[in-house]
Write a protein that holds these residues in place. Structure first.
Motif, PDB file in Angstrom:
ATOM      1  N   GLN A 196      -5.235   9.911 -16.889  1.00 20.98           N
ATOM      2  CA  GLN A 196      -5.458   8.959 -16.052  1.00 20.98           C
ATOM      3  C   GLN A 196      -6.569   8.890 -15.852  1.00 20.98           C
ATOM      4  O   GLN A 196      -7.314   7.904 -16.082  1.00 20.98           O
ATOM      5  CB  GLN A 196      -4.830   8.338 -14.583  1.00 20.98           C
ATOM      6  CG  GLN A 196      -4.749   6.926 -14.368  1.00 20.98           C
ATOM      7  CD  GLN A 196      -4.335   6.153 -15.339  1.00 20.98           C
ATOM      8  OE1 GLN A 196      -3.531   6.511 -15.718  1.00 20.98           O
ATOM      9  NE2 GLN A 196      -5.552   4.830 -15.629  1.00 20.98           N
TER      10      GLN A 196
ATOM     11  N   ILE B 215      -8.025   8.381 -19.033  1.00 19.50           N
ATOM     12  CA  ILE B 215      -7.957   6.744 -19.777  1.00 19.50           C
ATOM     13  C   ILE B 215      -9.102   6.314 -18.689  1.00 19.50           C
ATOM     14  O   ILE B 215      -9.768   4.615 -19.646  1.00 19.50           O
ATOM     15  CB  ILE B 215      -6.223   5.878 -19.185  1.00 19.50           C
ATOM     16  CG1 ILE B 215      -5.472   7.040 -19.798  1.00 19.50           C
ATOM     17  CG2 ILE B 215      -6.351   4.658 -19.484  1.00 19.50           C
ATOM     18  CD1 ILE B 215      -4.237   6.791 -19.593  1.00 19.50           C
ATOM     19  N   ASP B 216      -8.752   5.926 -17.916  1.00 19.71           N
ATOM     20  CA  ASP B 216     -10.255   5.339 -17.061  1.00 19.71           C
ATOM     21  C   ASP B 216     -11.294   5.146 -17.176  1.00 19.71           C
ATOM     22  O   ASP B 216     -12.654   4.191 -17.330  1.00 19.71           O
ATOM     23  CB  ASP B 216      -9.675   4.860 -15.585  1.00 19.71           C
ATOM     24  CG  ASP B 216      -8.595   4.776 -14.508  1.00 19.71           C
ATOM     25  OD1 ASP B 216      -7.887   4.548 -15.311  1.00 19.71           O
ATOM     26  OD2 ASP B 216      -8.348   5.812 -13.489  1.00 19.71           O
TER      27      ASP B 216
ATOM     28  N   ALA C  67      -9.117   7.621 -23.249  1.00 19.58           N
ATOM     29  CA  ALA C  67      -7.891   7.866 -23.721  1.00 19.58           C
ATOM     30  C   ALA C  67      -7.244   6.823 -23.832  1.00 19.58           C
ATOM     31  O   ALA C  67      -7.538   5.882 -22.872  1.00 19.58           O
ATOM     32  CB  ALA C  67      -6.870   9.257 -22.504  1.00 19.58           C
ATOM     33  N   TYR C  68      -6.476   6.422 -24.415  1.00 18.46           N
ATOM     34  CA  TYR C  68      -5.411   5.103 -24.598  1.00 18.46           C
ATOM     35  C   TYR C  68      -3.904   5.294 -24.778  1.00 18.46           C
ATOM     36  O   TYR C  68      -3.364   6.568 -24.846  1.00 18.46           O
ATOM     37  CB  TYR C  68      -6.312   4.529 -25.719  1.00 18.46           C
ATOM     38  CG  TYR C  68      -5.806   4.885 -26.800  1.00 18.46           C
ATOM     39  CD1 TYR C  68      -6.760   6.094 -27.773  1.00 18.46           C
ATOM     40  CD2 TYR C  68      -5.506   5.065 -28.123  1.00 18.46           C
ATOM     41  CE1 TYR C  68      -6.592   6.563 -28.717  1.00 18.46           C
ATOM     42  CE2 TYR C  68      -5.094   5.299 -29.554  1.00 18.46           C
ATOM     43  CZ  TYR C  68      -5.793   6.249 -29.816  1.00 18.46           C
ATOM     44  OH  TYR C  68      -5.656   7.591 -31.200  1.00 18.46           O
ATOM     45  N   VAL C  69      -3.951   4.362 -24.415  1.00 20.39           N
ATOM     46  CA  VAL C  69      -1.881   4.514 -24.456  1.00 20.39           C
ATOM     47  C   VAL C  69      -1.024   3.268 -25.487  1.00 20.39           C
ATOM     48  O   VAL C  69      -2.123   2.513 -25.680  1.00 20.39           O
ATOM     49  CB  VAL C  69      -1.211   3.784 -23.245  1.00 20.39           C
ATOM     50  CG1 VAL C  69       0.641   3.814 -23.101  1.00 20.39           C
ATOM     51  CG2 VAL C  69      -1.791   4.072 -21.532  1.00 20.39           C
TER      52      VAL C  69
ATOM     53  N   VAL D  15       0.347   9.393 -25.596  1.00 18.51           N
ATOM     54  CA  VAL D  15      -1.351   8.720 -25.020  1.00 18.51           C
ATOM     55  C   VAL D  15      -1.752   9.590 -25.342  1.00 18.51           C
ATOM     56  O   VAL D  15      -1.883  10.903 -26.315  1.00 18.51           O
ATOM     57  CB  VAL D  15      -0.731   9.506 -23.224  1.00 18.51           C
ATOM     58  CG1 VAL D  15      -3.043   8.878 -22.944  1.00 18.51           C
ATOM     59  CG2 VAL D  15      -0.509   8.381 -22.441  1.00 18.51           C
TER      60      VAL D  15
ATOM     61  N   TYR E 109      -5.972  11.327 -27.219  1.00 22.26           N
ATOM     62  CA  TYR E 109      -7.333  10.834 -26.332  1.00 22.26           C
ATOM     63  C   TYR E 109      -8.070  11.039 -27.665  1.00 22.26           C
ATOM     64  O   TYR E 109      -7.955  11.150 -29.152  1.00 22.26           O
ATOM     65  CB  TYR E 109      -7.987  12.810 -26.590  1.00 22.26           C
ATOM     66  CG  TYR E 109      -8.587  13.225 -26.110  1.00 22.26           C
ATOM     67  CD1 TYR E 109      -9.247  13.764 -24.677  1.00 22.26           C
ATOM     68  CD2 TYR E 109     -10.106  12.849 -27.088  1.00 22.26           C
ATOM     69  CE1 TYR E 109     -10.476  13.371 -24.449  1.00 22.26           C
ATOM     70  CE2 TYR E 109     -11.322  12.977 -26.270  1.00 22.26           C
ATOM     71  CZ  TYR E 109     -11.701  14.241 -24.713  1.00 22.26           C
ATOM     72  OH  TYR E 109     -13.197  13.548 -24.806  1.00 22.26           O
TER      73      TYR E 109
ATOM     74  N   TYR F  57       3.401   5.942 -18.311  1.00 18.16           N
ATOM     75  CA  TYR F  57       3.731   5.696 -19.496  1.00 18.16           C
ATOM     76  C   TYR F  57       4.483   5.732 -20.201  1.00 18.16           C
ATOM     77  O   TYR F  57       5.122   4.966 -21.408  1.00 18.16           O
ATOM     78  CB  TYR F  57       2.132   6.556 -20.365  1.00 18.16           C
ATOM     79  CG  TYR F  57       0.740   6.569 -19.284  1.00 18.16           C
ATOM     80  CD1 TYR F  57      -0.350   5.697 -19.631  1.00 18.16           C
ATOM     81  CD2 TYR F  57       1.457   7.941 -19.450  1.00 18.16           C
ATOM     82  CE1 TYR F  57      -0.666   6.765 -18.417  1.00 18.16           C
ATOM     83  CE2 TYR F  57       0.000   8.719 -17.983  1.00 18.16           C
ATOM     84  CZ  TYR F  57      -0.691   7.779 -17.307  1.00 18.16           C
ATOM     85  OH  TYR F  57      -2.215   7.501 -17.056  1.00 18.16           O
TER      86      TYR F  57
END
Ligand code: AMP
Ligand code: ZN
Length: 469
Positions: free
Chosen positions: A125, A128-129, A133-135, A141, A143, A200
Motif C-alpha cells: 500500500q 501504491i501511495d 506501484a499500481y493495481v 499489483v 511494481y 486488491y
C-alpha cells in the motif's frame, strides 16, 4: 575486515551501521522438498561469516526466512492431495535437521512468509501511495520499475538493455503491465490455491516483497548485510532494493554478499536440471561435517565443483584435524607436568602466529580456504611439538587454539564427551524391549549407535554385557 560488496564490485572495509552490532539477512530456501547441497552452500558460508563476526565481538542479529508459499509448494501439495502448509511444515522440519547436522546455527529469527502477510500488504500500500506501484484490472499489483531511478544498481544492469531483453519475454497474462519491466507484488489466487484477503483481490504475495518485509520487521529499514546465492542478484535482490528503498526512503543494505554456485560437471546444481544430491543423500555416506569442510575449502565467491574425489579429500582433511585434536586431548589427560616450561611458553607464543594467519585470511573477504590452511599449519606444529613429555598446560593451550579456530568454521573436531553409564544402560534396556517386540531394526540401530560411541555389546546367557572399546 574486508567484504566484497556486489553493490560496488569492490572489497570494502566493514563498518557496521551501529557500532558492535551486525544486522544480517540471508535469503532462505523455498520449502517443497529436501534441500540439496547447492542450497547448503549459502547456509554454511553465511553461518561461517556470522561465527567469525561473533568471534570478533559483534552482536549478530541473523535473520533467514523460509519461503513457505510458492508455485512449487502448491504443486507438490496438489500432487499429494494435502494442504500447502503440510508440505512447507514438513520440509522446514527436515531442513532444520539438515542444518543441525551441518552445524549451521539456527538464525536469531527464521520468519515464515505466510505469517507476515499483513506487513507485506502494508508495504504494498505504501508503494501504491507513493506512486511506485499500481493495481491492474484483475487485482494484480505491479511494481512500477522505472519509477525507481536507481534500478539496476546491484546487478549493474542498464534499464534500457533490460527492456530490450525483456520484450520478447512478455508472456500472455502479463499484458496488463504498464511496462514489461514491472514485476508482481501481489497476485490473484487461482482455483485451489492458498490466498489471503486484500484490498486488491483475494491472492498471495510475490516472492520479492516477502524478503523486503521480513528484513524490515526483524532488522529495521537499513541493515548491514544482505546475502544469498549469486542467482538472487537479479531479479530478486534488485527488486528487493527497489521495493525497500522506495517504501522506506533510506538505503536498504550496506553490503551485499553473494556466494558462487555449487556445480556438478561444471553446471549449476539445481532441482530443475535434476542434477542434484540432497544433503540427506550425502549424509548416508558422510558425516555432514565433511560436507561443511568441503564447502569451506573453496572461497565462497569461487564456483565449486562437486565430486567424489573432492569429498574424499575433504574427509581426509577433516580427519587430520580431528586426529590431532584427539591426540592433544589424550596427551592433556596423561601429561606428567602441569606447568609450562620456558621453552613451551615460547612455542605457544609462536603458535599464536597461526591464529593471526587465520584472522588475516578471514579478514580478507572470508577466505576460508586460506583460513583452513592456517588450521593445518597449526596441526602440523602441534604434531611436531606436543608429545609424552609435554606439560598439560602446553598441550591444552594448543588444543584450545585448535578447537577455537575450527569452531569459527563450525567444524566440530573434538568428539563428544563419553556417554554416561546410565545413558548406555537406558539404551540397552530400550534395545531389549525392541527385541522382545521383534523390532530388530531398532535393536540393531541401537547397537550401531552405541558402537559409534565406542560401546561394544555382548549378548550373554546372563543378559547383555557392555564394555568401552
Ligand atoms: P532456492 O530454494 O532455490 O530459492 O535457493 C535457496 C538458496 O540457495 C539461495 O540463496 C540460492 O541462491 C542458493 N542456491 C541454490 N542453488 C545453488 C547452487 N547450486 N549453488 C549455490 N547456491 C545455490
Ligand atoms: Zn530473499
Amino acid at each position: 575486515m574486508k567484504i566484497y560488496n556486489t553493490l560496488s564490485k569492490r572489497k570494502e572495509e566493514f563498518v557496521p551501521i551501529e557500532e558492535g552490532k551486525v544486522r544480517m539477512y540471508v535469503c532462505g530456501p523455498t520449502v517443497y522438498n529436501l534441500i540439496h547441497i547447492g542450497n547448503a552452500r549459502p547456509m554454511i558460508v553465511f553461518d561461517t561469516v556470522r561465527r567469525y563476526m561473533e568471534y570478533k565481538g559483534y552482536d549478530v542479529n541473523y535473520v533467514s526466512n523460509f519461503t513457505d508459499v510458492d508455485d512449487k509448494i502448491i504443486k507438490a501439495a496438489m500432487e499429494e492431495g494435502v494442504d500447502a502448509s503440510v508440505i512447507s511444515e514438513r520440509y522446514i522440519e527436515e531442513c532444520k535437521k539438515d542444518m543441525a547436522q551441518m552445524n549451521v546455527k539456527p538464525a536469531t529469527t527464521h520468519p515464515l512468509a505466510t505469517r507476515e502477510i499483513d506487513g507485506m500488504l502494508e508495504m504494498i500500500q505504501t508503494l501504491i501511495d507513493k506512486g511506485h506501484a499500481y493495481v491492474a484490472e484483475d487485482g494484480t499489483v505491479y511494481y512500477r520499475t522505472r519509477s525507481f531511478k536507481e534500478y539496476g544498481k546491484l546487478s549493474h544492469k542498464n534499464l534500457d538493455d533490460l527492456q530490450g531483453g525483456n520484450r520478447s519475454l512478455l508472456v500472455s497474462g502479463e499484458d496488463q503491465k504498464e511496462d514489461p519491466l514491472d514485476f508482481v507484488l501481489w497476485k490473484p489466487k487461482k482455483e485451489g490455491e492458498p490466498y489471503w484477503e486484500s484490498a486488491y483481490c483475494q491472492g498471495r504475495p510475490g516472492w520479492h516483497i516477502e524478503c523486503s518485509v521480513m528484513s524490515k520487521k526483524y532488522l529495521g529499514d537499513s541493515i548491514d548485510i544482505h546475502a544469498g546465492g549469486e542467482d538472487l542478484i537479479f531479479p530478486h535482490h534488485e527488486n528487493e532494493i527497489a521495493q525497500s528503498e522506495a517504501a522506506n526512503g533510506v538505503p536498504f543494505s550496506k553490503y551485499w554478499m553473494h556466494n558462487a554456485f555449487l556445480n556438478i560437471d561444471n553446471k549449476k546444481m539445481s532441482k530443475s536440471l535434476g542434477n542434484f544430491f540432497t544433503v540427506r543423500d550425502i549424509s548416508e555416506k558422510y558425516d555432514l561435517q565433511v560436507l561443511r569442510f568441503f564447502m569451506l575449502s573453496a572461497h565462497y565467491r569461487s564456483p565449486l565443483n562437486f565430486s567424489a574425489e573432492l569429498m574424499e579429500a575433504a574427509k581426509n582433511g577433516l580427519e587430520r584435524i580431528v586426529t590431532s585434536a584427539a591426540n592433544l586431548k589424550y596427551l592433556a589427560a596423561h601429561a606428567q607436568g602441569a606447568q609450562l616450561t620456558e621453552e613451551e611458553q615460547k612455542l605457544l607464543e609462536d603458535a599464536n602466529a597461526y591464529t593471526a594467519q587465520f584472522e588475516q585470511a578471514m579478514d580478507d573477504d572470508f577466505n576460508t580456504a586460506d583460513a583452513i590452511a592456517a588450521i593445518f599449519d597449526l596441526v602440523k606444529f602441534a604434531n611436531t611439538h606436543a608429545g609424552d613429555a609435554s606439560s598439560k598446560a602446553f598441550v591444552q593451550g594448543l588444543l584450545d587454539q585448535l578447537v577455537l579456530l575450527s569452531d569459527i568454521c563450525g567444524l566440530i573436531v573434538l568428539k563428544e564427551e563419553e556417554m554416561l553409564d546410565s545413558e548406555i544402560e537406558a539404551l540397552i534396556e530400550e534395545r531389549s524391549q525392541a527385541r522382545k517386540a521383534k523390532d530388530f531394526k531398532r535393536a540393531d540401530e541401537i547397537r550401531e549407535e552405541l558402537l559409534s560411541k565406542g560401546i561394544v555389546l555382548e549378548d550373554t546367557r546372563e543378559g547383555v554385557k557392555w564394555k568401552r572399546a
